[in-house]
Design an enzyme around this catalytic site. Structure first.
Site, PDB file in Angstrom:
ATOM      1  N   GLY A 180       0.349  -3.659   4.432  1.00  0.00           N
ATOM      2  CA  GLY A 180       0.218  -5.086   4.668  1.00  0.00           C
ATOM      3  C   GLY A 180       1.564  -5.745   4.924  1.00  0.00           C
ATOM      4  O   GLY A 180       2.571  -5.385   4.323  1.00  0.00           O
ATOM      5  N   HIS A 220      -9.319   2.970  -2.508  1.00  0.00           N
ATOM      6  CA  HIS A 220      -7.929   2.682  -2.153  1.00  0.00           C
ATOM      7  C   HIS A 220      -7.305   1.761  -3.206  1.00  0.00           C
ATOM      8  O   HIS A 220      -7.181   0.559  -2.996  1.00  0.00           O
ATOM      9  CB  HIS A 220      -7.901   2.033  -0.761  1.00  0.00           C
ATOM     10  N   CYS A 241       0.815  -1.225   0.000  1.00  0.00           N
ATOM     11  CA  CYS A 241       0.000   0.000   0.000  1.00  0.00           C
ATOM     12  C   CYS A 241       0.843   1.267   0.000  1.00  0.00           C
ATOM     13  O   CYS A 241       0.365   2.322  -0.408  1.00  0.00           O
ATOM     14  CB  CYS A 241      -0.925   0.030   1.214  1.00  0.00           C
ATOM     15  N   CYS A 287      -0.810   2.683   6.661  1.00  0.00           N
ATOM     16  CA  CYS A 287      -0.387   1.350   7.075  1.00  0.00           C
ATOM     17  C   CYS A 287      -0.103   0.516   5.830  1.00  0.00           C
ATOM     18  O   CYS A 287      -0.545   0.839   4.725  1.00  0.00           O
ATOM     19  CB  CYS A 287      -1.449   0.687   7.940  1.00  0.00           C
TER      20      CYS A 287
END
Length: 378
Positions: free
Chosen positions: A366, A334, A90, A364
């Protein structure tokens, strides 16, 4: 030391994967359209661009190979513009910004295109052929934990109730809907051509969302859980591009920078609560910039899930009134590899719009990471 600035920010409209207006648009073509528009609008000589740094979370299929260099060709950039594709899930396109900033500080180029793309329609989560390491999967299975499970873990650990998550999601939707209705998103969006049609507006926003409608949804990841589809960011297609350059390059080319890059940071955390990654990364970035959370005027905190966004704000001591002023990922969407560039560009744009001094973009990641960028008004 050379100042690094964000001189331009553009993105495609964001649309729901599998059923939105971008499902028939290849991600490499989508990103190329945004890059081409940004370069044209900036009015710069593309031959002065050192590198196109592209973030992509699942660089396979139509967004595979070295997609960055291929996108440079499709966008019509000169052969002398290099291209590299980076993957920090991300955080990929925010990592692109960090790499460009570091190169500029090193004197290894003056101008970089920092882009991000993800077609979650055309390339699935985990890619086409995921192959976890059998030993790691057995001994440390949380390395491969699903993102929804981590959101539930964060909600439980930080006692974020379902009602709190739903109220946050409603606020995100309302802010995004108001920004769209009032034309506040138009300056950042590039209309793209998909299936012979011009797509000029976001398609993920659900203006009709209420606490009552969200309360009727079933838990999405655990039967006894609190996280639903309505309090999670949707699967999304989209692309983003930024022009990151030295302050001197901006001055020489008549560009008005949106903001200066004050500091950057990444940080690791437990993968089963990966949503807490922004806490450590933001603390590092704030310390490196010599400021505290109370000094921030604008915050773009990626809303992977409402539970993790709320937990991060609590731990960092950030007032929600300064967060995601035009809505966040729960409403806007997203597209994994594109989000980092979006929230960095958006934070810079909002800093200029609001007349503040400092902004934070953070998200954040993954697998157990966080990434953060502190920006300062020019």
């Amino acid at each position: 030391m050379t100042d690094v600035v964000i001189a331009a920010y553009r993105r495609s409209p964001f649309h729901l994967a599998h059923k939105g207006a971008l499902v028939k648009l290849r991600p490499d073509e989508m990103a190329a359209q945004v890059v081409r528009a940004l370069v044209a609008e900036a009015g710069i000589d593309p031959a002065t661009i050192e590198d196109l740094v592209l973030g992509c979370a699942f660089p396979e299929g139509e967004q595979g190979l070295n997609a960055a260099k291929l996108i440079a060709f499709i966008a019509g950039l000169p052969e002398g513009v290099a291209g590299t594709t980076v993957n920090r899930f991300c955080g990929s396109s925010m990592q692109a910004v960090h790499q460009a900033a570091g190169a500029i500080k090193m004197g290894a180029g003056e101008a970089f295109l920092c882009a991000g793309v993800e077609s979650m329609t055309r390339v699935p989560m985990m890619g086409f052929n995921p192959m976890p390491h059998p030993g790691l999967a057995q001994e440390f299975p949380q390395a491969y934990i699903s993102m929804g499970e981590t959101a539930e873990n964060v909600a439980r650990r930080h006692q974020v109730t379902r009602g709190e998550q739903e109220a946050f999601a409603v606020r995100s939707q309302r802010k995004a809907a108001a920004a769209q209705a009032e034309g506040r998103l138009e300056a950042e969006i590039v209309a793209v051509e998909a299936a012979g049609k011009q797509v000029a507006q976001d398609g993920c926003i659900r203006a009709e969302t209420t606490a009552e409608t969200l309360a009727g949804l079933k838990p999405a990841f655990r039967q006894d859980g609190t996280v639903t589809a309505g309090t999670s960011s949707p699967l999304t297609d989209g692309a983003v591009a930024l022009l990151v350059c030295s302050a001197e390059y901006a001055r020489r080319n008549g560009l008005t920078p949106l903001a200066r890059v004050a500091s950057v940071a990444v940080d690791g955390c437990a993968p089963d609560v990966m949503g807490l990654g922004p806490i450590g990364a933001s603390r590092k970035a704030l310390a490196r910039a010599g400021i505290a959370a109370k000094d921030l005027d604008v915050v773009e905190l990626n809303e992977a899930f409402a539970s993790q966004a709320l937990a991060c704000m609590r731990e960092l001591g950030i007032d929600e009134a300064r967060v995601n002023l035009d809505g966040g990922a729960i409403a806007l969407g997203h597209p994994l590899g594109a989000t980092g560039a979006r929230i960095t560009g958006k934070a810079a744009q909002l800093l200029q719009r609001q007349g503040g001094r400092y902004a934070l973009a953070t998200q954040c990641i993954g697998g157990g990471q966080g990434i953060a960028t502190v920006l300062e008004a020019v």
